[in-house]
Design a protein around this motif. Sequence first.
Motif, PDB file in Angstrom:
ATOM      1  N   LEU A 307       1.074  -1.206  -0.153  1.00  0.00           N
ATOM      2  CA  LEU A 307      -0.389  -0.192  -0.218  1.00  0.00           C
ATOM      3  C   LEU A 307       0.640   1.052  -0.068  1.00  0.00           C
ATOM      4  O   LEU A 307       2.428   1.176   0.294  1.00  0.00           O
ATOM      5  CB  LEU A 307      -1.378  -0.201   1.679  1.00  0.00           C
ATOM      6  N   ASP A 335      -7.599  11.503  -5.838  1.00  0.00           N
ATOM      7  CA  ASP A 335      -7.212  12.191  -7.622  1.00  0.00           C
ATOM      8  C   ASP A 335      -7.690  10.216  -8.250  1.00  0.00           C
ATOM      9  O   ASP A 335      -7.724   9.215  -7.711  1.00  0.00           O
ATOM     10  CB  ASP A 335      -6.408  12.229  -7.322  1.00  0.00           C
ATOM     11  N   VAL A 336      -7.995  10.344  -9.192  1.00  0.00           N
ATOM     12  CA  VAL A 336      -8.245   9.348 -10.843  1.00  0.00           C
ATOM     13  C   VAL A 336      -6.722   8.589 -10.536  1.00  0.00           C
ATOM     14  O   VAL A 336      -5.753   8.694 -10.367  1.00  0.00           O
ATOM     15  CB  VAL A 336      -8.363   9.953 -11.857  1.00  0.00           C
ATOM     16  N   GLY A 339      -6.011   4.595  -5.515  1.00  0.00           N
ATOM     17  CA  GLY A 339      -6.533   3.161  -5.630  1.00  0.00           C
ATOM     18  C   GLY A 339      -7.063   3.381  -4.309  1.00  0.00           C
ATOM     19  O   GLY A 339      -6.702   2.481  -3.462  1.00  0.00           O
ATOM     20  N   MET A 342      -8.686  -0.026  -2.826  1.00  0.00           N
ATOM     21  CA  MET A 342      -8.407  -1.048  -2.815  1.00  0.00           C
ATOM     22  C   MET A 342      -8.717  -1.120  -0.860  1.00  0.00           C
ATOM     23  O   MET A 342      -8.605  -1.274  -0.160  1.00  0.00           O
ATOM     24  CB  MET A 342      -6.459  -0.906  -2.537  1.00  0.00           C
ATOM     25  N   PRO A 489      -0.019   6.011  -6.627  1.00  0.00           N
ATOM     26  CA  PRO A 489       1.007   4.254  -6.386  1.00  0.00           C
ATOM     27  C   PRO A 489       2.057   4.458  -7.423  1.00  0.00           C
ATOM     28  O   PRO A 489       2.072   5.309  -8.187  1.00  0.00           O
ATOM     29  CB  PRO A 489       0.150   3.051  -7.488  1.00  0.00           C
ATOM     30  N   PRO A 490       3.153   3.909  -6.741  1.00  0.00           N
ATOM     31  CA  PRO A 490       4.568   4.392  -7.448  1.00  0.00           C
ATOM     32  C   PRO A 490       4.939   3.827  -8.981  1.00  0.00           C
ATOM     33  O   PRO A 490       3.456   3.581  -9.572  1.00  0.00           O
ATOM     34  CB  PRO A 490       5.778   3.866  -6.975  1.00  0.00           C
ATOM     35  N   ASP A 596     -10.766   1.116 -16.059  1.00  0.00           N
ATOM     36  CA  ASP A 596      -9.325   0.688 -15.743  1.00  0.00           C
ATOM     37  C   ASP A 596      -8.878   0.031 -16.726  1.00  0.00           C
ATOM     38  O   ASP A 596      -8.627  -0.897 -16.530  1.00  0.00           O
ATOM     39  CB  ASP A 596      -9.194  -0.161 -14.361  1.00  0.00           C
ATOM     40  N   ARG A 625      -2.221   4.727 -16.759  1.00  0.00           N
ATOM     41  CA  ARG A 625      -2.315   4.486 -15.632  1.00  0.00           C
ATOM     42  C   ARG A 625      -1.354   2.942 -15.522  1.00  0.00           C
ATOM     43  O   ARG A 625      -1.036   2.034 -14.723  1.00  0.00           O
ATOM     44  CB  ARG A 625      -3.598   2.973 -15.112  1.00  0.00           C
TER      45      ARG A 625
HETATM   46  P1  ADP Z   1      -8.996   5.004  -8.135  1.00  0.00           P
HETATM   47  O1  ADP Z   1     -10.795   4.318  -7.784  1.00  0.00           O
HETATM   48  O2  ADP Z   1      -8.933   5.824  -6.472  1.00  0.00           O
HETATM   49  O3  ADP Z   1      -9.246   5.765  -9.216  1.00  0.00           O
HETATM   50  P2  ADP Z   1      -8.333   1.936  -8.499  1.00  0.00           P
HETATM   51  O4  ADP Z   1      -8.146   1.432  -6.924  1.00  0.00           O
HETATM   52  O5  ADP Z   1      -9.054   1.901  -9.909  1.00  0.00           O
HETATM   53  O6  ADP Z   1      -7.877   4.029  -8.554  1.00  0.00           O
HETATM   54  O7  ADP Z   1      -6.673   1.907  -8.410  1.00  0.00           O
HETATM   55  C1  ADP Z   1      -6.222   1.902 -10.252  1.00  0.00           C
HETATM   56  C2  ADP Z   1      -4.908   0.956 -10.595  1.00  0.00           C
HETATM   57  O8  ADP Z   1      -3.735   1.068  -9.101  1.00  0.00           O
HETATM   58  C3  ADP Z   1      -5.749  -0.146 -10.151  1.00  0.00           C
HETATM   59  O9  ADP Z   1      -4.890  -0.777 -11.290  1.00  0.00           O
HETATM   60  C4  ADP Z   1      -4.863  -0.476  -8.562  1.00  0.00           C
HETATM   61  O10 ADP Z   1      -4.763  -1.896  -8.583  1.00  0.00           O
HETATM   62  C5  ADP Z   1      -3.504   0.093  -8.878  1.00  0.00           C
HETATM   63  N1  ADP Z   1      -3.097   0.522  -7.314  1.00  0.00           N
HETATM   64  C6  ADP Z   1      -4.018   0.315  -5.683  1.00  0.00           C
HETATM   65  N2  ADP Z   1      -3.140   0.471  -4.841  1.00  0.00           N
HETATM   66  C7  ADP Z   1      -1.571   0.717  -5.574  1.00  0.00           C
HETATM   67  C8  ADP Z   1      -0.371   0.330  -4.652  1.00  0.00           C
HETATM   68  N3  ADP Z   1      -0.829   0.386  -3.562  1.00  0.00           N
HETATM   69  N4  ADP Z   1       0.520  -0.203  -5.696  1.00  0.00           N
HETATM   70  C9  ADP Z   1       0.341   0.112  -7.039  1.00  0.00           C
HETATM   71  N5  ADP Z   1      -0.336  -0.158  -7.135  1.00  0.00           N
HETATM   72  C10 ADP Z   1      -1.557   0.379  -7.074  1.00  0.00           C
END
Ligand code: ADP
Length: 740
Positions: A307, A335-336, A339, A342, A489-490, A596, A625
Amino acid sequence: MRLGMKATENDIKYLPGVGPRRAEMLQKELGIRTFGDLLHLYPFRYIDRSTVVPISDIVPDMAYIQVRARVLSRELYGAKGVLWQDGPTAGDTAALPETFRFTSVKRLRVLVKDSSGILETIFFKGLKWTFEKLTPGKEFIFFGKPSIFNGHVNLVHPDIDDAPPSSGKMSAEDRKKTGFIGPVAITGIYPSTDKLKNSGITAKVMNRLQAAALNASLIDIRESLPDHILKENGLVPIHFALRNIHFPSGQDALAKARYRLKFEELFYLQLSLLKQKYIRSRDEHGIRMSKVGDAFNACYKSLPFPLTGAQKKVITEIRDDMKSGRQMNRLLQGDVGSGKTMVAVLTALIAIGNGYQACIMAPTEVLAQQHFKNISKYLAPTGVRTALLTGSSRAAERRAIHEGLEDGSIGIIVGTHALLEDNVIFRNLGLAVIDEQHRFGVEQRSRLWKKSSCGMPPHILVMTATPIPRTLAMTLYGDLDVSVIDELPPGRKPVLTMHATEGKRQALFKFMKDQIALGRQIFVVYPLIFESEKMDYRNLEQGYEQIVSAFPFPPYRTAIVHGKQSNEDKKFNMDAFAAGRADILVATSVIEVGVDVPNASVMVIESAERFGLSQLHQLRGRVGRGSEKSYCILMTGHRLSNESKRRIDLMCATENGFELAEEDMKMRGPGDLEGTQQSGLPVSLNIASLAKDGPILNDARRCAQAVLEDDPDLSSDKNALLREELRKGKYQIRDFSKIS
Ligand code: ADP
Ligand code: MG
């Protein structure tokens, strides 16, 4: 006028200088019915004639300024150039020939000088009069707004007044004659319309009416803030504020008056919002969820990535809420792509771990499906039973889901509005996650709350990907606690954003082909504006045809998604794109939220000038993404309004959603609307601006918090006035379900 009636409530037609015809105009154009209404119409701008600016200090973006300077030279221009000139630039002081005909003069240029420098003034009208008045060597007061021409600053058509004697005190007569540095040196400019001006209510008349209204009714206006609040916050009394907002005795008095009135407005707004929250947290108990639980740990351990710090921080905040014994009401902003999903999953698993069910609501069918797919993946290692319920779920499936929810065998349900239907009953709903809050009304939220059968309301987590300026969040969601995921996320690559017009269409298509050849996928989005759905649809159709003929099958594969399709068609096309069976997805802005597709690296936005900043930003968030370099291309017409141009430029300049949101709000702020207030906000503010008054909002909120901390019901005597003001209902927030 009735006896015993307050003068503030008098019909505006009785105000000297108004009468029935102007009264009707004031009501129609500005909603003013009474003396009191008029007094609450504040100037949106002031002209300060109390200070003189040295010429060398003038910069182009200044408001109206006043310069005291001596005429140096005059030049008369005709169609072909200088016709005549005098002053030092001409070598001597030439007199104008008797026979000179002003009809051929197009422009008068006068250079004026003070001890600091020389300034150009320009006139196009009233040339003879101005020419004769401005004789070289004489000193005047020039009043106007600096503009920039050919790289230097000038004043175009300034007002001209004779300069008063510069030393010693001015005589009363001088003062009167010049209108300069009088007791009323700062004049308010009020919101107005052409119709008002045509009916004789000019700026001057408006000032006179305000003076009359103040005279007649100020005495009847009661202090609207309790003494202790005035004192603790250093606020001026209401009478001082009203007098000085209309007729400032100086800049300092004006600043105090404005602060007081803005503070009051924001204070009552915050007080009414926070009151609900304080009462709720005192009276309403929430489900205490003290454990994290096995399901959470199982999911956490098998995450494909660590995370981010921001995700961890937010989960801690949520966890603290859930175990507090109070109901959680939290807004999660991120922001979009930050994550949030999660976070939603892990939050739901806390509820599961404590023996409760959770639901996750999305605004559209497509999004609900996508959520379900993603979430199921994360949940696989936990063994929690999950289901999807939407409008298109079949009857048999529906029945099974209803049963599963009632008997508790379904732990997490993902769905759309269908979840709100009366026949959806939970065994023990402990958490509701609502994605994209702004599409759900307050009323719908409260229906969810009632679905809990354990006697306590479920915890609520509202998620939004629309970055909202802090001041707006505090107002829109004043009763919610706010968490922010402020870190992506990185490994995200910046999205290169470019602006192009129709002339670049072929180059764009070539670029798209290159990208497809590299194995990437492309979104092409058309605006959707509900008022003219037919036309929007035609736009989309034509766009689609243009794309299909430029990208023929084979080898190119193009899918299309829009609002008129059946859900199956939509799903079929979306799936095709998501699975890589289509290279291009042509769509209306339905893809705005969610979706996504990491392999999509190009976002083409057609008629980008028709989208708002936050929408453009949301759309751009669909790319970038994956690991590939990504692009966003904003296609617009050739002619753009200043505001559209600004939006497009901002998009090209920054990717920070919060920055864009702040800018967006500033652009829609009161400055651009000729004195009328922010449109599209769920509250109407009379004087404060959410865009500009963030610091005052903070002060007002802190003050409201302190008051409620001490006296949540406002039942003490010293707060009686607050109770009374709130009861007037002026500060109620409107349903913001329609705001996007
Ligand atoms: P949001 O809903 O905030 O727009 P998402 O939850 O759909 O974003 O996450 C965007 C992408 O980033 C997804 O593909 C997800 O798997 C990935 N992701 C989420 N958290 C992490 C993390 N800690 N490290 C790497 N990738 C992540
Ligand atoms: Mg999301």
